[in-house]
Scaffold this motif. Structure first.
Motif, PDB file in Angstrom:
ATOM      1  N   HIS A 284     -46.819 -27.304  -4.342  1.00  0.00           N
ATOM      2  CA  HIS A 284     -47.409 -26.257  -5.181  1.00  0.00           C
ATOM      3  C   HIS A 284     -48.147 -26.924  -6.349  1.00  0.00           C
ATOM      4  O   HIS A 284     -47.618 -27.850  -6.977  1.00  0.00           O
ATOM      5  N   PRO A 285     -49.360 -26.484  -6.668  1.00  0.00           N
ATOM      6  CA  PRO A 285     -50.117 -27.114  -7.763  1.00  0.00           C
ATOM      7  C   PRO A 285     -49.368 -27.160  -9.089  1.00  0.00           C
ATOM      8  O   PRO A 285     -49.468 -28.146  -9.834  1.00  0.00           O
ATOM      9  N   LEU A 286     -48.594 -26.110  -9.389  1.00  0.00           N
ATOM     10  CA  LEU A 286     -47.851 -26.121 -10.648  1.00  0.00           C
ATOM     11  C   LEU A 286     -46.723 -27.144 -10.627  1.00  0.00           C
ATOM     12  O   LEU A 286     -46.361 -27.690 -11.679  1.00  0.00           O
ATOM     13  N   VAL A 287     -46.156 -27.409  -9.466  1.00  0.00           N
ATOM     14  CA  VAL A 287     -45.141 -28.453  -9.367  1.00  0.00           C
ATOM     15  C   VAL A 287     -45.763 -29.814  -9.649  1.00  0.00           C
ATOM     16  O   VAL A 287     -45.230 -30.618 -10.420  1.00  0.00           O
ATOM     17  N   THR A 290     -46.616 -30.076 -13.353  1.00  0.00           N
ATOM     18  CA  THR A 290     -45.411 -30.207 -14.165  1.00  0.00           C
ATOM     19  C   THR A 290     -44.800 -31.592 -14.018  1.00  0.00           C
ATOM     20  O   THR A 290     -44.354 -32.200 -15.010  1.00  0.00           O
ATOM     21  N   GLU A 291     -44.781 -32.111 -12.796  1.00  0.00           N
ATOM     22  CA  GLU A 291     -44.290 -33.482 -12.587  1.00  0.00           C
ATOM     23  C   GLU A 291     -45.092 -34.490 -13.412  1.00  0.00           C
ATOM     24  O   GLU A 291     -44.520 -35.401 -14.027  1.00  0.00           O
ATOM     25  N   THR A 292     -46.411 -34.332 -13.404  1.00  0.00           N
ATOM     26  CA  THR A 292     -47.274 -35.251 -14.163  1.00  0.00           C
ATOM     27  C   THR A 292     -46.929 -35.227 -15.642  1.00  0.00           C
ATOM     28  O   THR A 292     -46.833 -36.271 -16.301  1.00  0.00           O
ATOM     29  N   ARG A 293     -46.717 -34.028 -16.173  1.00  0.00           N
ATOM     30  CA  ARG A 293     -46.384 -33.910 -17.596  1.00  0.00           C
ATOM     31  C   ARG A 293     -45.000 -34.480 -17.889  1.00  0.00           C
ATOM     32  O   ARG A 293     -44.791 -35.143 -18.907  1.00  0.00           O
ATOM     33  N   ARG A 295     -43.486 -36.868 -16.302  1.00  0.00           N
ATOM     34  CA  ARG A 295     -43.568 -38.329 -16.249  1.00  0.00           C
ATOM     35  C   ARG A 295     -44.177 -38.898 -17.532  1.00  0.00           C
ATOM     36  O   ARG A 295     -43.786 -39.953 -18.006  1.00  0.00           O
ATOM     37  N   ARG A 296     -45.165 -38.179 -18.073  1.00  0.00           N
ATOM     38  CA  ARG A 296     -45.819 -38.642 -19.300  1.00  0.00           C
ATOM     39  C   ARG A 296     -44.907 -38.491 -20.507  1.00  0.00           C
ATOM     40  O   ARG A 296     -44.846 -39.380 -21.369  1.00  0.00           O
ATOM     41  N   ASP A 297     -44.190 -37.375 -20.578  1.00  0.00           N
ATOM     42  CA  ASP A 297     -43.437 -37.038 -21.774  1.00  0.00           C
ATOM     43  C   ASP A 297     -41.990 -37.541 -21.769  1.00  0.00           C
ATOM     44  O   ASP A 297     -41.383 -37.685 -22.839  1.00  0.00           O
ATOM     45  N   PHE A 298     -41.460 -37.780 -20.595  1.00  0.00           N
ATOM     46  CA  PHE A 298     -40.058 -38.194 -20.488  1.00  0.00           C
ATOM     47  C   PHE A 298     -39.965 -39.421 -19.586  1.00  0.00           C
ATOM     48  O   PHE A 298     -39.970 -39.299 -18.344  1.00  0.00           O
ATOM     49  N   PRO A 299     -39.884 -40.600 -20.152  1.00  0.00           N
ATOM     50  CA  PRO A 299     -39.934 -41.854 -19.376  1.00  0.00           C
ATOM     51  C   PRO A 299     -38.845 -41.964 -18.314  1.00  0.00           C
ATOM     52  O   PRO A 299     -39.012 -42.692 -17.338  1.00  0.00           O
ATOM     53  N   ASP A 300     -37.725 -41.241 -18.486  1.00  0.00           N
ATOM     54  CA  ASP A 300     -36.640 -41.342 -17.516  1.00  0.00           C
ATOM     55  C   ASP A 300     -36.737 -40.299 -16.406  1.00  0.00           C
ATOM     56  O   ASP A 300     -35.841 -40.206 -15.566  1.00  0.00           O
ATOM     57  N   PHE A 301     -37.827 -39.527 -16.392  1.00  0.00           N
ATOM     58  CA  PHE A 301     -38.024 -38.578 -15.307  1.00  0.00           C
ATOM     59  C   PHE A 301     -38.208 -39.333 -14.004  1.00  0.00           C
ATOM     60  O   PHE A 301     -38.916 -40.327 -13.948  1.00  0.00           O
ATOM     61  N   ARG A 302     -37.550 -38.853 -12.956  1.00  0.00           N
ATOM     62  CA  ARG A 302     -37.601 -39.550 -11.665  1.00  0.00           C
ATOM     63  C   ARG A 302     -38.371 -38.713 -10.650  1.00  0.00           C
ATOM     64  O   ARG A 302     -38.269 -37.509 -10.648  1.00  0.00           O
TER      65      ARG A 302
END
Length: 302
Positions: A284-287, A290-293, A295-302
């Motif tokens: 989904h485009p929103l997924v 949101t993943e891109t954001r 990753r940018r904002d939270f370095p520990d996002f996996r």
């Protein structure tokens, strides 16, 4: 398009759960279109300046709307709408899990809840999305290890250390994905899960089916609304209808090229027949946004 054979093939234990899903769908989607409201909220949150701050309900409610749609479509045999609904439910639920993990692992607080989070984490494996499945498996193990490290023993024993579906899935995924872990549940596994862990990769149909039937009955016994005194692992309707901790066994067997035995239980065999050969679907485009954001904002996002 309705497949009457599928409509009548569900475990009798799910009759009330399916009715609950149908009522929810009528009230929250047909009459109010809750999904559109939360999609708009996510769009607004993404457009806001600064670090992405999503409301606690935004992503969960989107995922839940797709999950309920998948339940209703599957139970009615609406195979034209089921595939997209199931895919979206899996990806938004996995996004919810990953977002909480990414924001909590660096800190001592623990917002990632036991029981239900594991069921979100294993969704991608059901769709053979093995890259994302490995990411979620490692994140699940990391969350449980963190909880074991930071929680007082009593709290750990009643949560991530309870020794039920969380412990079963962590041991299963650690085995399947070769993840080293020092996680140890505080309580013994239920014998149904312990037996299944022993034979999940068996080449003997009889012993595999015996363990799966017992685990399916255990799942049914724990598929109830939680109370003020008891938390049930499969309180969510989607988790009750799609027993992901058992379906993932079938997916992992296929991944390893093992014989594809039926579980010999409607709770597992009917949903597995629906999802085992689902074609891939673009995210989904929103997924993706949101993943891109995250990753940018939270370095520990996996």
């Amino acid at each position: 398009m309705v497949d009457q054979k599928l409509t009548s093939a569900w475990s009798p234990s799910l009759k009330k759960t399916i009715k609950d899903c149908e009522r929810w769908w009528q009230s929250n989607m047909v009459e109010q279109d809750e999904r559109a409201r939360h999609m708009t909220a996510l769009r607004t949150e993404l457009d806001a300046p600064g670090i992405l701050r999503t409301a606690a309900t935004t992503i969960p409610m989107i995922g839940n709307s797709y999950a309920m749609e998948a339940c209703v479509a599957a139970a009615s045999g609406a195979v034209d709408t089921f595939p997209t609904a199931f895919h979206r439910a899996v990806e938004f639920r996995a996004l919810e899990f990953r977002s909480k993990v990414g924001r909590s692992l660096p800190h001592e607080h623990q917002p990632v809840l036991p029981f239900w989070s594991s069921m979100m984490a294993i969704g991608p494996a059901l769709l053979s999305q093995w890259g994302l499945a490995a990411i979620c498996a490692n994140a699940l193990v990391a969350v449980a290890e963190k909880d074991q490290r930071v929680r007082p023993a009593k709290q750990f024993r009643m949560g991530w250390g309870y020794g039920s579906n969380d412990a079963f899935l962590i041991r299963l995924l650690a085995d399947a994905f070769e993840i080293e872990s020092n996680y140890e549940a505080a309580n013994p596994l239920p014998p149904e899960y312990s037996d299944l862990l022993t034979v999940w990769s068996s080449g003997e149909a009889e012993e595999f089916q015996g363990a799966m039937r017992a685990a399916a009955e255990f799942h049914i016994s724990r598929s109830r609304p939680m109370t003020s005194k008891v938390t049930y692992e499969f309180d969510h309707n989607f988790d009750a209808i799609f027993p992901a901790e058992l379906l993932v066994v079938q997916a992992l067997r296929r991944r390893q090229g093992l014989p594809e035995f039926a579980a010999d239980h409607l709770l597992v065999d009917t949903p597995w027949a629906l999802i085992r050969d689902l074609e891939g679907l673009s995210a989904h485009p929103l997924v993706l946004e949101t993943e891109t954001r995250f990753r940018r904002d939270f370095p520990d996002f996996r």
